[in-house]
Design a protein around this motif. Sequence first.
Motif, PDB file in Angstrom:
ATOM      1  N   ARG A  26      96.402  25.818 106.995  1.00 53.19           N
ATOM      2  CA  ARG A  26      97.074  27.076 107.538  1.00 53.19           C
ATOM      3  C   ARG A  26      97.748  26.353 108.723  1.00 53.19           C
ATOM      4  NH1 ARG A  26      94.552  28.625 103.381  1.00 53.19           N
ATOM      5  NH2 ARG A  26      94.309  30.722 102.855  1.00 53.19           N
ATOM      6  N   LEU A  27      97.355  25.589 109.307  1.00 49.33           N
ATOM      7  CA  LEU A  27      97.822  24.848 110.653  1.00 49.33           C
ATOM      8  C   LEU A  27      99.403  24.266 110.178  1.00 49.33           C
ATOM      9  CD1 LEU A  27      94.790  23.538 112.928  1.00 49.33           C
ATOM     10  CD2 LEU A  27      96.565  25.214 113.568  1.00 49.33           C
ATOM     11  N   ARG A  28      99.164  23.189 109.241  1.00 53.84           N
ATOM     12  CA  ARG A  28     100.176  22.700 108.371  1.00 53.84           C
ATOM     13  C   ARG A  28     101.292  23.748 107.848  1.00 53.84           C
ATOM     14  NH1 ARG A  28     104.218  19.642 108.370  1.00 53.84           N
ATOM     15  NH2 ARG A  28     104.849  18.416 106.591  1.00 53.84           N
ATOM     16  N   ALA A  29     100.892  24.852 107.451  1.00 55.69           N
ATOM     17  CA  ALA A  29     101.856  25.789 107.089  1.00 55.69           C
ATOM     18  C   ALA A  29     102.496  26.568 108.176  1.00 55.69           C
ATOM     19  CB  ALA A  29     101.121  26.827 106.093  1.00 55.69           C
TER      20      ALA A  29
ATOM     21  N   ALA B 204      85.663  18.737 113.904  1.00 54.94           N
ATOM     22  CA  ALA B 204      86.390  18.592 115.104  1.00 54.94           C
ATOM     23  C   ALA B 204      87.835  18.134 114.883  1.00 54.94           C
ATOM     24  CB  ALA B 204      85.611  17.302 115.827  1.00 54.94           C
ATOM     25  N   GLU B 205      88.006  17.579 113.621  1.00 57.69           N
ATOM     26  CA  GLU B 205      89.456  17.374 113.331  1.00 57.69           C
ATOM     27  C   GLU B 205      90.415  18.563 113.220  1.00 57.69           C
ATOM     28  OE1 GLU B 205      92.724  15.237 111.695  1.00 57.69           O
ATOM     29  OE2 GLU B 205      90.788  14.780 112.359  1.00 57.69           O
ATOM     30  N   THR B 206      89.907  19.636 112.953  1.00 58.18           N
ATOM     31  CA  THR B 206      90.449  21.098 112.828  1.00 58.18           C
ATOM     32  C   THR B 206      90.996  21.371 114.154  1.00 58.18           C
ATOM     33  OG1 THR B 206      89.228  21.884 110.960  1.00 58.18           O
ATOM     34  CG2 THR B 206      90.430  23.403 112.477  1.00 58.18           C
ATOM     35  N   LEU B 207      90.181  21.110 115.213  1.00 56.76           N
ATOM     36  CA  LEU B 207      90.699  21.521 116.755  1.00 56.76           C
ATOM     37  C   LEU B 207      91.520  20.294 116.977  1.00 56.76           C
ATOM     38  CD1 LEU B 207      87.098  22.230 117.963  1.00 56.76           C
ATOM     39  CD2 LEU B 207      88.779  23.975 117.121  1.00 56.76           C
ATOM     40  N   MET B 208      91.239  19.130 116.643  1.00 54.89           N
ATOM     41  CA  MET B 208      92.459  18.133 117.260  1.00 54.89           C
ATOM     42  C   MET B 208      93.659  18.324 116.582  1.00 54.89           C
ATOM     43  SD  MET B 208      89.460  15.237 116.584  1.00 54.89           S
ATOM     44  CE  MET B 208      90.545  13.746 116.714  1.00 54.89           C
ATOM     45  N   VAL B 209      93.773  18.731 115.227  1.00 55.23           N
ATOM     46  CA  VAL B 209      95.059  18.925 114.698  1.00 55.23           C
ATOM     47  C   VAL B 209      95.579  20.358 115.413  1.00 55.23           C
ATOM     48  CG1 VAL B 209      96.413  19.824 112.839  1.00 55.23           C
ATOM     49  CG2 VAL B 209      94.761  17.874 112.577  1.00 55.23           C
ATOM     50  N   ALA B 210      94.755  21.253 115.666  1.00 53.20           N
ATOM     51  CA  ALA B 210      95.264  22.683 116.356  1.00 53.20           C
ATOM     52  C   ALA B 210      95.664  22.171 117.801  1.00 53.20           C
ATOM     53  CB  ALA B 210      93.992  23.414 116.333  1.00 53.20           C
ATOM     54  N   ALA B 211      95.062  21.358 118.621  1.00 50.28           N
ATOM     55  CA  ALA B 211      95.497  21.268 119.834  1.00 50.28           C
ATOM     56  C   ALA B 211      96.931  20.622 119.936  1.00 50.28           C
ATOM     57  CB  ALA B 211      94.713  20.158 120.305  1.00 50.28           C
ATOM     58  N   ARG B 212      97.264  19.575 118.888  1.00 49.33           N
ATOM     59  CA  ARG B 212      98.779  19.410 118.724  1.00 49.33           C
ATOM     60  C   ARG B 212      99.805  20.166 118.108  1.00 49.33           C
ATOM     61  NH1 ARG B 212     101.526  17.678 114.603  1.00 49.33           N
ATOM     62  NH2 ARG B 212     100.050  17.816 113.030  1.00 49.33           N
ATOM     63  N   VAL B 213      99.450  20.754 117.138  1.00 50.36           N
ATOM     64  CA  VAL B 213     100.284  21.610 116.698  1.00 50.36           C
ATOM     65  C   VAL B 213     100.608  22.923 117.279  1.00 50.36           C
ATOM     66  CG1 VAL B 213     100.510  23.381 114.629  1.00 50.36           C
ATOM     67  CG2 VAL B 213      99.632  21.034 113.954  1.00 50.36           C
ATOM     68  N   LEU B 214      99.381  23.600 117.995  1.00 50.80           N
ATOM     69  CA  LEU B 214      99.737  24.698 118.902  1.00 50.80           C
ATOM     70  C   LEU B 214     100.137  24.493 120.355  1.00 50.80           C
ATOM     71  CD1 LEU B 214      96.624  26.936 117.776  1.00 50.80           C
ATOM     72  CD2 LEU B 214      99.032  26.826 116.730  1.00 50.80           C
TER      73      LEU B 214
END
Length: 700
Positions: free
Chosen positions: A338-341, A382-392
């Motif tokens: 969903r972060l990618r979408a 933790a990967e989800t939070l790392m990606v979220a930090a960048r995307v959001l």
Amino acid sequence: MTASTAAERPKSLMSTDTPITLHVPAAEPGTPEFFLEAAARIGARIAEAAEWRGEAATWTVMSPDREHPEARVAVPATASGTLYEGTSGIGLFLAELWHATGGTDQALLRAALGGIRFSLDEASELPVSSYGFHGGRVGVAYAAARVGRLTGRPELIAEAQAVLAPMVGHESEDRGLDVIGGGGGAIQALLAMAPWLPEPGVAVRIARALGDNLLEAADHEPEGWCWGTMRGSAIRHLCGYAHGSAGVGHALLELYLATGDTRYRYGMEQAFLYESTFFDPKSSNWPDLRHGELGEFLYSGRQEQLRERVMAGEDLSQPDMRYMSAWCHGGPGIGLSRLRAWEALGDPAYLADARAAIQATLASLQDPRMNYSLCHGRGGNAETLMVAARVLGEPELLDQPKVVAMQGWEEYESQGQRWPCGTMQGVPDPGLLLGEAGIGLFLLRLARPETPSVLLVTPDGAPAAPASDDGGTGHAAAQRQAVDEYFGRSLALMEALGAQAPLAVRAPGAPARSDVAAAAEALAAAVRDEPDAARRELLDDATRLDRERYSLAVSVNDFTQEFLAGLARIADDEVRWSEARIGLSPRARVVHAAYDWDAWLEEEGDDRGQPEPADTFHLLTASGRRVGVRKLSPFAALVLQAVESPASVDEVVDRVEEAVSSDGQGPSREWLEDRVTEQLRQAYRAGFITVGHDVPAGAA
């Protein structure tokens, strides 16, 4: 399932031939330099443990004991060449680490190249239909091409393309489908590596064909699309990234972004929509739809014991939904999709899903029992939070991954202990998705965020939107096809009868409900709102078959009951028909119409008059949520209607006799008994009816 804590793991399973040398990084704890040193410690240990076969290197990994699956323990095994737990994954991590640390450590480089050499040597033995990213040829090719770029060895990139070349034309043979084993993970990797290859078109061509196969293989359920990646032991087709609709949806999204073909975007929308029907606001998570107890029976090879329990009438229904929080199953992996979408499409619905997944992920990291692996451990979450930090654009989301990394370092590495892995009982392992290579990659991504993820693969400089698309024509065609699968016959009949059933063409965008569900409501409203009673009755009759088919599909909520019923099924010649209680399967329906609508539709349009009464009967049967339709003879329909309420053979004959006799005239009782029994036998062999203990308790 999470691995045990260190205190719970048997000491014999924690032993290692290579003791850890205690070492405290010189850098300040919690800084990128500290995490880089921590990753380097793990990398050096893995490189030292390499087992050399000429220029090729492999490792000893800890695999489930297949000879004694019921013990659920890990035993030593030689690593394969695949990415998930094999040498290509280990080699990829070592090469990324070598590059991040300045490209001077020759031991790292040699082990990285040795692992890739082993995987390339083994790749030719994999089937040409082995499309998995984590478990097939595509993952080997991706790792080889990436390592070739990192180390300046173009010959590895050429070999990567050679691994892919024989796969062209076999895409419809993909049986894995999901991220681990099929096109659901291969597509992203193929698109990412395409620019690196001497002939980029090879990878793109395979990716598009795999995407078309995913669209074709989808189960187009009333609420959305899903894929049967785990049949038999799953309550429904799975949610989640590794094996469920989230990962496949992400693959289709990347294809849309790369090609502009909105058919792929429609498939992504439907995949995510399917998962939304299962979302639980209370847990802020999506359920793990695997059947725990049933899966244990099948995994341990105790199918005969399972059959005995079913035959004894034991209820094997799973009483409560289970919620797992991991990359493979649950919110963390779904959140990545969903972060990618959201990043690519900016649709608020996907941002809302991502926020929910972040909440579930943060909660999961408080569980002290969790291992540190990428697949189903803290490293992957933790990967989800790392990606979220960048995307959001919310750098504070990196705080928890750093805390997780420091906790692991302090509790394990600094104490001379191995990090708990995702293997059975958490035993040490060098692999990428379950073992220390993946833990090292987690630390490396904290230190060097530009290091590509193996949990959410995207092309370099992935576009936020396609340069151009087809203007929505593919999306509209896919929408119409989806609706026609359920209601095409009814829409054609209503048009022929001069009635309107509005079917709005929907623009691309996250839908609140499926187009099939919207069409079902529109169709019901068109019949209900017809002011003329006689015409309303005609429209009701014309659309009944499709509406019943839709209703039957919606009614099936547990696929395991079909599997269990089949498991307990006795042979036709063992049925004691004189003693049996016979019932129509809960996954079957007989539908009666007063007109032969199919014949009427076949008449030429200009010559077609008003339909003439002609009783017709159809049988609907559901396998999963796929509902088949077959026409019945009037006599076969009578027999099946007679068992809509369970009955004995004598009672069925009575019901049929009453229906076919008039003024005391009709076929003899003996003739009816023979005909009825034969019809019942045929129906039983085809699975339309159940007899006696054929149906386990709760199967309906």
